[in-house]
Design a protein around this motif. Structure first.
Motif, mmCIF file in Angstrom:
data_model
loop_
_atom_site.group_PDB
_atom_site.id
_atom_site.type_symbol
_atom_site.label_atom_id
_atom_site.label_comp_id
_atom_site.label_asym_id
_atom_site.label_seq_id
_atom_site.Cartn_x
_atom_site.Cartn_y
_atom_site.Cartn_z
ATOM 1 N N LYS A 40 0.751 -1.406 -0.013
ATOM 2 C CA LYS A 40 0.005 0.119 -0.080
ATOM 3 C C LYS A 40 0.937 1.222 0.073
ATOM 4 C CE LYS A 40 -1.884 -1.204 4.023
ATOM 5 N NZ LYS A 40 -1.068 -2.488 4.204
ATOM 6 N N THR A 41 1.971 1.355 0.919
ATOM 7 C CA THR A 41 2.605 2.403 0.978
ATOM 8 C C THR A 41 3.535 2.771 -0.187
ATOM 9 O OG1 THR A 41 2.993 2.378 3.512
ATOM 10 C CG2 THR A 41 4.723 3.597 2.450
ATOM 11 N N THR A 42 3.873 1.562 -0.818
ATOM 12 C CA THR A 42 4.711 1.606 -2.035
ATOM 13 C C THR A 42 3.762 2.065 -3.088
ATOM 14 O OG1 THR A 42 5.863 -0.462 -1.277
ATOM 15 C CG2 THR A 42 5.794 0.180 -3.772
ATOM 16 N N PRO A 82 2.018 11.269 4.380
ATOM 17 C CA PRO A 82 2.825 9.970 4.342
ATOM 18 C C PRO A 82 2.545 9.041 5.637
ATOM 19 C CG PRO A 82 4.415 11.555 5.067
ATOM 20 C CD PRO A 82 3.226 12.312 4.332
ATOM 21 N N GLU A 83 2.846 7.813 5.580
ATOM 22 C CA GLU A 83 2.722 7.057 6.756
ATOM 23 C C GLU A 83 3.612 7.546 7.645
ATOM 24 O OE1 GLU A 83 2.754 2.001 6.614
ATOM 25 O OE2 GLU A 83 4.728 2.920 6.063
ATOM 26 N N GLY A 84 3.188 7.360 8.958
ATOM 27 C CA GLY A 84 4.083 7.575 10.216
ATOM 28 C C GLY A 84 4.200 9.346 10.254
ATOM 29 N N LEU A 156 -3.536 9.650 1.636
ATOM 30 C CA LEU A 156 -3.732 9.482 2.887
ATOM 31 C C LEU A 156 -3.156 7.953 3.524
ATOM 32 C CD1 LEU A 156 -6.839 10.941 3.780
ATOM 33 C CD2 LEU A 156 -4.891 11.815 4.988
ATOM 34 N N ASP A 157 -1.881 7.857 3.847
ATOM 35 C CA ASP A 157 -1.251 6.503 4.270
ATOM 36 C C ASP A 157 -1.478 6.178 5.867
ATOM 37 O OD1 ASP A 157 -0.137 4.286 4.224
ATOM 38 O OD2 ASP A 157 1.922 4.859 3.160
ATOM 39 N N GLU A 158 -2.434 5.398 6.097
ATOM 40 C CA GLU A 158 -2.752 5.106 7.357
ATOM 41 C C GLU A 158 -2.778 6.035 8.323
ATOM 42 O OE1 GLU A 158 -1.475 1.481 8.697
ATOM 43 O OE2 GLU A 158 -0.879 0.695 6.852
ATOM 44 N N PRO A 159 -3.697 7.024 8.260
ATOM 45 C CA PRO A 159 -3.933 8.162 9.311
ATOM 46 C C PRO A 159 -4.342 7.530 10.708
ATOM 47 C CG PRO A 159 -5.700 8.153 7.387
ATOM 48 C CD PRO A 159 -4.647 7.090 6.917
HETATM 49 MG MG LIG Z 1 2.541 1.007 4.696
#
Ligand SMILES: [Mg+2]
Ligand SMILES: Nc1ncnc2c1ncn2[C@@H]1O[C@H](COP(=O)(O)OP(=O)(O)OP(=O)(O)O)[C@@H](O)[C@H]1O
Lengths: 236, 290
Positions: A40-42, A82-84, A156-159
């Motif tokens: 997903k992040t990729t 981004p994630e994190g 949105l990456d894993e908000p």
């Molecule tokens: Mg990810």
């Protein structure tokens, strides 16, 4: 608004995305779900131009963007949280938001004021170093920073990652609100239930491939999704 | 025999220059993780070009301006032609590229401006001053005041301007900076330009005291690097503190032990720090790098 065709990406010899095809129409909320390491992040990184692709096409507003540099995609209105969170830790909350408006001209005072209305807590902490905020506050800041760029499509990456349940509800309410202001949203989530509940449509990504797609409602009811991601035992 | 006050004074004077070189190192490193060993050549170019231009009949101010512009252009070309094309190379390769570039710059300088020592007239008409019974060079005060002004200006630039914020954001989180629409190559190129500017100013300030020649850059780079490592590559006050400490150590060593071994102290400090505290005196905590 966004179409992704036959996209593949790899880390060295490991293929992280394989022949991914999806589309996002203007005004939609799209949920992209999948387990750890699904890619997903990729995928979001590839869309933002910070992850190289080996094949495929990405079209934004009909224009091919896969060869456009990351920073220029932001100017087109393609903006990622981004994630994190990835806030600028040593910079103040306000400075983080100002950097978010990097691609914009001088008239950003109204935007800043609007962010402080949406996230009153950021106004209280505007002179604090972003790195000293709690996880939830940093997530609000990361979203606020992205909004400062006036996105047309927000990734949105894993908000909701690592947040308390009350905050998670708040984040999803904010996402719905962002869409109601005319911003199209593509959200990656492990909180599958909540993401599909607010999404118009969703995609399931498994080991780099899209394996299911459909409306948010139909995916929540899908036995495979229920078993794999919602922890529901389904009798065969 | 120099008095303790004179030793302190000369230590702070050269220490200020080491601090400026060290700031150049940390500024570039924090936004790009490139260790630019051509940093000392900027100081050399600032002094050499000014001195050559003054010797050719130019007034000091236009000569200094010319030197500054030429050095900044050199810094930008260094990044654009030598460092940026190698962005996917490993850090050690990039370090070797900057060392190669410094040898090249030194060679050009010796061909174009000669191998002899050059000097510049001091800024103030009164060359020496009585300080508590000890005679010191007024140019030393000019160096210190100039360095303080440079550091303060840089600090204000980094905090009060959009570009400065961009540099700090890129140093804090390069990925997030790109996702905010910042072109990291522009930012890194800018840090090369700024560190060239700071180096050139340092070279112009110090030349009336120490003289200059085409080959002063190497030792300055080593000492500036030692200062940056000593102060910690991750703290904004690190290079200033590290530079002053190395300057003082050298002056004390030269005054009380032997001036022959003056240049050895920086190496000893460098090795000592790398063994005992690789993160530097101020490094190690999660703090801002520029
Ligand atoms: Mg990810
Ligand atoms: N920098 C990297 N180098 C090598 N492999 C990587 C790298 N980043 C991710 N991978 C691998 O690529 C695959 C996809 O990772 P990715 O981070 O895109 O997954 P994800 O769906 O976002 O997972 P998560 O839910 O944990 O965030 C995983 O197998 C992962 O191990």
């Amino acid at each position: 608004m966004l179409t992704v065709e036959h996209l593949s990406s790899r880390y060295g010899r490991i293929e992280a995305l394989h022949d991914v095809t999806l589309h996002v129409a203007a005004g939609e909320i799209i949920a992209l779900v999948g387990s750890n390491g699904a890619g997903k992040t990729t995928l979001l990184k590839a869309l933002s131009g910070v992850q190289p692709i080996v094949a495929g096409r990405v079209r934004f507003d009909g224009r091919e963007i896969q060869r456009i540099a990351a920073h220029r995609r932001v100017r087109l209105g393609l903006v990622q949280v981004p994630e994190g969170r990835q806030v600028f830790g040593p910079l103040s909350v306000e400075e983080n938001l100002l950097v978010g408006a990097w691609t914009r001209g001088r008239a950003i005072a109204d935007d800043l004021a609007r962010i402080f209305v949406t996230f009153p807590m950021l106004a209280d902490f505007r002179h604090r170093a972003a790195g000293t905020l709690s996880g939830g506050q940093q997530q609000m800041l990361a979203i606020g920073r992205a909004l400062m760029a006036r996105p047309r499509l927000l990734l949105l990456d894993e908000p909701s990652m690592g947040l308390a349940p009350l905050l998670i509800d708040q984040i999803f309410a904010i996402i719905a609100d962002i869409r109601s202001q005319g911003v199209t949203v593509l959200v990656v989530e492990q909180n599958v239930q909540a993401a599909l509940a607010i999404a118009d449509r969703g995609y399931v990504l498994e080991t780099g491939r899209i394996t299911l797609e459909g409306s948010g409602r139909s995916l929540i009811c899908d036995d495979r999704v229920r078993q794999a991601y919602l922890g529901v035992h389904v009798d065969a | 025999m120099a008095t303790a006050l004179q030793i302190l004074f000369s230590g702070l004077t050269v220490g200020a220059i080491y601090a400026l070189v060290a700031i150049g190192f940390t500024l570039v490193y924090s936004s790009s993780e490139v260790v630019n060993f051509a940093q000392g050549e900027f100081v050399m170019l600032g002094g050499m070009i000014s001195a050559t231009a003054v010797a050719a009949g130019l007034a000091p101010l236009p000569a200094a301006s010319l030197a500054i512009v030429a050095t900044v252009v050199t810094g930008i070309l260094l990044y654009g032609l030598a460092v940026a094309p190698a962005r996917d190379a490993s850090p050690i390769v990039v370090i070797i590229i900057t060392i190669g570039a410094s040898i090249f710059i030194r060679g050009l300088a010796s061909v174009g401006m000669g191998k002899e020592f050059h000097t510049l007239p001091p800024l103030l008409a009164t060359p020496t001053l009585d300080l508590g019974g000890a005679s010191v060079q007024t140019q030393g005060l000019v160096v210190m005041a100039g360095s303080v002004a440079i550091v303060l200006t840089l600090w204000l630039f980094l905090r009060m301007t959009k570009l400065g914020r961009g540099i700090r954001a890129t140093a804090a989180n390069r990925l997030a900076a790109q996702l905010a629409g910042i072109n990291p190559r522009v930012i890194v190129g800018l840090t090369f330009a700024i560190s060239a500017l700071i180096g050139a100013l340092g070279g112009i300030l110090i030349t009336p005291i120490t003289l200059t020649s085409f080959d002063v850059g190497t030792l300055l780079a080593v000492k500036g690097f030692a200062a940056a490592v000593l102060g910690g590559l991750t703290h904004p006050a690190g290079p200033v503190l590290g530079g002053l400490m190395i300057g003082l150590l050298e002056a004390v060593g030269a005054g009380y032990i032997s001036s022959q071994y003056k240049d050895v102290f920086a190496f000893v400090v460098l090795l000592g720090v790398l063994f005992l505290r690789p993160q530097g005196i101020l490094g190690g905590r999660a703090v801002e790098r520029v």
